[in-house]
Enzyme design. Sequence first.
Site, PDB file in Angstrom:
ATOM      1  N   ARG A   6       0.833  -1.197   0.000  1.00 29.58           N
ATOM      2  CA  ARG A   6       0.000   0.000   0.000  1.00 29.58           C
ATOM      3  C   ARG A   6       0.868   1.248   0.000  1.00 29.58           C
ATOM      4  O   ARG A   6       1.712   1.412   0.871  1.00 29.58           O
ATOM      5  CB  ARG A   6      -0.917  -0.002   1.241  1.00 29.58           C
ATOM      6  CG  ARG A   6      -1.891   1.156   1.271  1.00 29.58           C
ATOM      7  CD  ARG A   6      -2.886   0.993   2.395  1.00 29.58           C
ATOM      8  NE  ARG A   6      -2.252   0.983   3.706  1.00 29.58           N
ATOM      9  CZ  ARG A   6      -2.924   0.898   4.846  1.00 29.58           C
ATOM     10  NH1 ARG A   6      -4.231   0.789   4.834  1.00 29.58           N
ATOM     11  NH2 ARG A   6      -2.293   0.898   6.012  1.00 29.58           N
ATOM     12  N   THR A  47      -1.026   7.577  -0.986  1.00 32.08           N
ATOM     13  CA  THR A  47      -2.318   7.476  -1.700  1.00 32.08           C
ATOM     14  C   THR A  47      -3.210   6.382  -1.137  1.00 32.08           C
ATOM     15  O   THR A  47      -4.408   6.362  -1.421  1.00 32.08           O
ATOM     16  CB  THR A  47      -2.075   7.183  -3.182  1.00 32.08           C
ATOM     17  OG1 THR A  47      -1.480   5.869  -3.314  1.00 32.08           O
ATOM     18  CG2 THR A  47      -1.141   8.207  -3.802  1.00 32.08           C
ATOM     19  N   ASP A  89      -0.685  -3.673  13.038  1.00 31.64           N
ATOM     20  CA  ASP A  89      -0.289  -4.205  11.748  1.00 31.64           C
ATOM     21  C   ASP A  89      -0.122  -5.724  11.877  1.00 31.64           C
ATOM     22  O   ASP A  89       0.764  -6.199  12.581  1.00 31.64           O
ATOM     23  CB  ASP A  89       1.037  -3.570  11.295  1.00 31.64           C
ATOM     24  CG  ASP A  89       1.428  -3.991   9.893  1.00 31.64           C
ATOM     25  OD1 ASP A  89       1.692  -5.193   9.693  1.00 31.64           O
ATOM     26  OD2 ASP A  89       1.458  -3.110   9.003  1.00 31.64           O
ATOM     27  N   ASP A 115       3.392  -7.134  10.883  1.00 27.67           N
ATOM     28  CA  ASP A 115       4.424  -6.833  11.875  1.00 27.67           C
ATOM     29  C   ASP A 115       4.272  -7.703  13.110  1.00 27.67           C
ATOM     30  O   ASP A 115       5.268  -8.208  13.665  1.00 27.67           O
ATOM     31  CB  ASP A 115       4.370  -5.361  12.271  1.00 27.67           C
ATOM     32  CG  ASP A 115       4.990  -4.456  11.218  1.00 27.67           C
ATOM     33  OD1 ASP A 115       5.725  -4.968  10.348  1.00 27.67           O
ATOM     34  OD2 ASP A 115       4.727  -3.251  11.251  1.00 27.67           O
TER      35      ASP A 115
END
Length: 210
Positions: free
Chosen positions: A105, A109, A201, A204
Amino acid sequence: MSETLTIVKHPLVQHKLTLMREKDTSTASFRRLLREISLLLAYEITRDLPLSERRIETPLCEMDAPVIEGKKLALISILRAGNGLLDGILELVPAARVGFVGLYRDEETLQPVQYYNKLPTQMNSRLAIVVDPMLATGNSSAAAVDLVKQAGATDIRFLCLLAAPEGVQRMAEAHPDVPVVTAALDERLNEKGYIVPGLGDAGDRMFGTK
C-alpha cells in the site's frame, strides 16, 4: 451492512481474536492464534462446498460416500500477512492449490501497488479463497480479486480476520459477487488507514517486524 458479509461469532473465534488484539500478546502467541482462528474461519467459508458420491469399501461393506466435487480449491494469499491465514487453512485442506499476490500500500495514496502474481492453473474450474487478515480500505483486496478474476476464476470468496466498514463497502462495490467472511466488523479506519480498534499491523505482529 453489505449482504455479502458474514461475521463468524463462534465463541472460540471471538475469544482467540480478543487475545490477538491485546498489545502485549507475544509474536509466537499471535502467530499460533492466527493459525488456530484461520482453521475455524475456514470451516465457515467452506460450509457449502458441493459434494458428489464415490463408491468405497469400508471394513464391513461397500457404500456410496460423500466427497468434495470438482477440482482442488485454490487458496490465494495476499502477501505477506495473508500467509498467516494460509497456514491454518492448509491444515484443514492440505490438497489445496496455493497462489500468491504481492501488493503493498502506497502510504500517501493508500492505493495498492502490485509486485508479484503467481496463481494456480485452471482457475476457471476452482473455488478461489482469497485470504488477508485485514480488510481495511479494501483497495488491495479488490485489486487482488481483480487479478484472480483475470486468471479466469468465477467462484471467489474472501476471508479476513478483521474488517472495517470502509473495506466492506469497497469490496461490495467492486466485487458484489464475492462473499466476505470475517471474525469481526470494527468501527472505522484512522487517518493512516488502520482498522480501529483493530490489532495493529498484522504482518508486523506475526513476523515480529516494525
